[in-house]
Design a protein around this motif. Sequence first.
Motif, PDB file in Angstrom:
ATOM      1  N   THR A  35     -11.910  18.940   2.513  1.00  0.00           N
ATOM      2  CA  THR A  35     -12.570  18.646   1.238  1.00  0.00           C
ATOM      3  C   THR A  35     -11.564  18.216   0.187  1.00  0.00           C
ATOM      4  N   ASP A  36     -10.366  18.819   0.202  1.00  0.00           N
ATOM      5  CA  ASP A  36      -9.318  18.425  -0.730  1.00  0.00           C
ATOM      6  C   ASP A  36      -8.889  16.984  -0.489  1.00  0.00           C
ATOM      7  N   ILE A  37      -8.706  16.630   0.769  1.00  0.00           N
ATOM      8  CA  ILE A  37      -8.300  15.273   1.114  1.00  0.00           C
ATOM      9  C   ILE A  37      -9.377  14.273   0.714  1.00  0.00           C
ATOM     10  N   LEU A  38     -10.621  14.595   1.014  1.00  0.00           N
ATOM     11  CA  LEU A  38     -11.715  13.681   0.698  1.00  0.00           C
ATOM     12  C   LEU A  38     -11.842  13.459  -0.806  1.00  0.00           C
ATOM     13  N   GLU A  39     -11.732  14.533  -1.580  1.00  0.00           N
ATOM     14  CA  GLU A  39     -11.834  14.390  -3.035  1.00  0.00           C
ATOM     15  C   GLU A  39     -10.692  13.545  -3.589  1.00  0.00           C
ATOM     16  N   GLN A  40      -9.482  13.781  -3.107  1.00  0.00           N
ATOM     17  CA  GLN A  40      -8.331  12.999  -3.551  1.00  0.00           C
ATOM     18  C   GLN A  40      -8.497  11.537  -3.162  1.00  0.00           C
ATOM     19  N   ASN A  41      -8.835  11.289  -1.891  1.00  0.00           N
ATOM     20  CA  ASN A  41      -8.946   9.912  -1.416  1.00  0.00           C
ATOM     21  C   ASN A  41     -10.071   9.161  -2.107  1.00  0.00           C
ATOM     22  N   LYS A  42     -11.171   9.855  -2.392  1.00  0.00           N
ATOM     23  CA  LYS A  42     -12.286   9.211  -3.091  1.00  0.00           C
ATOM     24  C   LYS A  42     -11.854   8.735  -4.478  1.00  0.00           C
ATOM     25  N   LYS A  43     -11.172   9.586  -5.214  1.00  0.00           N
ATOM     26  CA  LYS A  43     -10.715   9.220  -6.556  1.00  0.00           C
ATOM     27  C   LYS A  43      -9.773   8.017  -6.498  1.00  0.00           C
ATOM     28  N   SER A  44      -8.891   8.028  -5.519  1.00  0.00           N
ATOM     29  CA  SER A  44      -7.928   6.941  -5.417  1.00  0.00           C
ATOM     30  C   SER A  44      -8.595   5.646  -4.978  1.00  0.00           C
ATOM     31  N   TRP A  45      -9.528   5.722  -4.040  1.00  0.00           N
ATOM     32  CA  TRP A  45     -10.248   4.517  -3.621  1.00  0.00           C
ATOM     33  C   TRP A  45     -11.071   3.952  -4.774  1.00  0.00           C
ATOM     34  N   TYR A  64       0.775   9.201   0.866  1.00  0.00           N
ATOM     35  CA  TYR A  64       1.329   8.114   0.064  1.00  0.00           C
ATOM     36  C   TYR A  64       1.026   8.425  -1.405  1.00  0.00           C
ATOM     37  N   PRO A  65       2.042   8.664  -2.228  1.00  0.00           N
ATOM     38  CA  PRO A  65       1.779   8.988  -3.633  1.00  0.00           C
ATOM     39  C   PRO A  65       1.250   7.808  -4.438  1.00  0.00           C
ATOM     40  N   ASN A  66       1.558   6.587  -3.979  1.00  0.00           N
ATOM     41  CA  ASN A  66       1.119   5.387  -4.688  1.00  0.00           C
ATOM     42  C   ASN A  66       0.466   4.437  -3.690  1.00  0.00           C
ATOM     43  N   PHE A  67      -0.839   4.264  -3.831  1.00  0.00           N
ATOM     44  CA  PHE A  67      -1.600   3.380  -2.955  1.00  0.00           C
ATOM     45  C   PHE A  67      -1.797   2.051  -3.666  1.00  0.00           C
ATOM     46  N   LYS A  68      -1.465   0.959  -2.964  1.00  0.00           N
ATOM     47  CA  LYS A  68      -1.543  -0.392  -3.543  1.00  0.00           C
ATOM     48  C   LYS A  68      -0.737  -0.506  -4.833  1.00  0.00           C
ATOM     49  N   GLY A  69       0.375   0.240  -4.917  1.00  0.00           N
ATOM     50  CA  GLY A  69       1.258   0.146  -6.060  1.00  0.00           C
ATOM     51  C   GLY A  69       0.770   0.842  -7.311  1.00  0.00           C
ATOM     52  N   GLU A  70      -0.302   1.625  -7.192  1.00  0.00           N
ATOM     53  CA  GLU A  70      -0.856   2.333  -8.346  1.00  0.00           C
ATOM     54  C   GLU A  70      -0.700   3.839  -8.163  1.00  0.00           C
ATOM     55  N   GLU A  71      -0.844   4.575  -9.258  1.00  0.00           N
ATOM     56  CA  GLU A  71      -0.808   6.039  -9.174  1.00  0.00           C
ATOM     57  C   GLU A  71      -2.129   6.509  -8.587  1.00  0.00           C
ATOM     58  N   ALA A  72      -2.206   6.383  -7.277  1.00  0.00           N
ATOM     59  CA  ALA A  72      -3.437   6.696  -6.559  1.00  0.00           C
ATOM     60  C   ALA A  72      -3.043   7.323  -5.224  1.00  0.00           C
ATOM     61  N   PRO A  73      -2.780   8.628  -5.203  1.00  0.00           N
ATOM     62  CA  PRO A  73      -2.319   9.280  -3.971  1.00  0.00           C
ATOM     63  C   PRO A  73      -3.406   9.303  -2.896  1.00  0.00           C
ATOM     64  N   VAL A  74      -3.003   9.022  -1.675  1.00  0.00           N
ATOM     65  CA  VAL A  74      -3.926   9.107  -0.543  1.00  0.00           C
ATOM     66  C   VAL A  74      -3.257   9.851   0.594  1.00  0.00           C
ATOM     67  N   THR A  75      -4.078  10.459   1.425  1.00  0.00           N
ATOM     68  CA  THR A  75      -3.616  11.167   2.612  1.00  0.00           C
ATOM     69  C   THR A  75      -4.332  10.574   3.812  1.00  0.00           C
ATOM     70  N   ILE A  76      -3.544  10.091   4.771  1.00  0.00           N
ATOM     71  CA  ILE A  76      -4.104   9.403   5.934  1.00  0.00           C
ATOM     72  C   ILE A  76      -3.673  10.139   7.199  1.00  0.00           C
ATOM     73  N   PRO A  77      -4.612  10.499   8.072  1.00  0.00           N
ATOM     74  CA  PRO A  77      -4.244  11.147   9.328  1.00  0.00           C
ATOM     75  C   PRO A  77      -3.441  10.211  10.236  1.00  0.00           C
ATOM     76  N   THR A  78      -2.538  10.787  11.012  1.00  0.00           N
ATOM     77  CA  THR A  78      -1.853  10.046  12.071  1.00  0.00           C
ATOM     78  C   THR A  78      -2.276  10.641  13.410  1.00  0.00           C
TER      79      THR A  78
END
Length: 259
Positions: A12-22, A186-200
């Motif tokens: 849920t933490d990852i989803l909330e963070q990624n949603k805001k950044s997207w 990634y603390p900066n997604f597409k060069g913006e202050e938009a942290p994302v977490t991506i599974p490997t």
Amino acid sequence: MKHINGGFRLSTDILEQNKKSWDKVAYHFNGKDALPSYGPFAQTEDELKLFNEIKNKKILDIGCGSGHSLRYMADKGAIELWGIDLSETQIEIARETLKDLNANLFCSPMEKDIGIPKQYFDVVYSIYAVGWTTDLAATFDLLYSYLKPGGSFIFSWDHPLYVHLRSREGQILLEGSYQEEGVVNYPNFKGEEAPVTIPTRKMSTYINELIRTGFTIEAVIESDVSSVFDSVSEEASERYYSLFKARKFPTTMIIKATR
């Protein structure tokens, strides 16, 4: 880029963070990463022809983004268009892209059952989105349930080794451990202050989860460079996606499976 070991944070933490950044960077992807493209420099659907006949088919797009893949499907004659995306901004853009069509669009994580019809769709697909899921098993179970018997699931994502590749002074180097699954922050997604977490994940993880779910795998493609780049030359590049790297190693994996 920071690798985080020892398992995922709460999904849920990852989803909330990624949603805001997207929501923040969505404008970068208007019309990008959409069919007929499968991924950076990869062969296109026009070359691979994985979808077969689309006319009069019911289609569900997982991670529909700006809606351009659904527009492509409408142009091919799809009778019903459905899409879900984590980002409300992406859904708003998709509604504009598809404003002249009757598209069913929903803002939701792909891991969540929001009442999408079961055993209803002829084709479910995901172009560079399904790898964002925080729960691959739950996501594949849901996608399987949406398909009619005999229906197809097609998805593309970064080749699982690609995240570990670095280009330095004309050489391709391996960084980190492919064996160790986890997440990358990634603390900066597409060069913006938009942290994302991506599974490997390893390629075998995707394949084995498809098998466990009950899918029959029809094709596994490690992308070659599309013929549209045949006349394009490029010097050695250290960019994450580059033609230089793509000619030496596949950027993209593409898998087709059936229920």
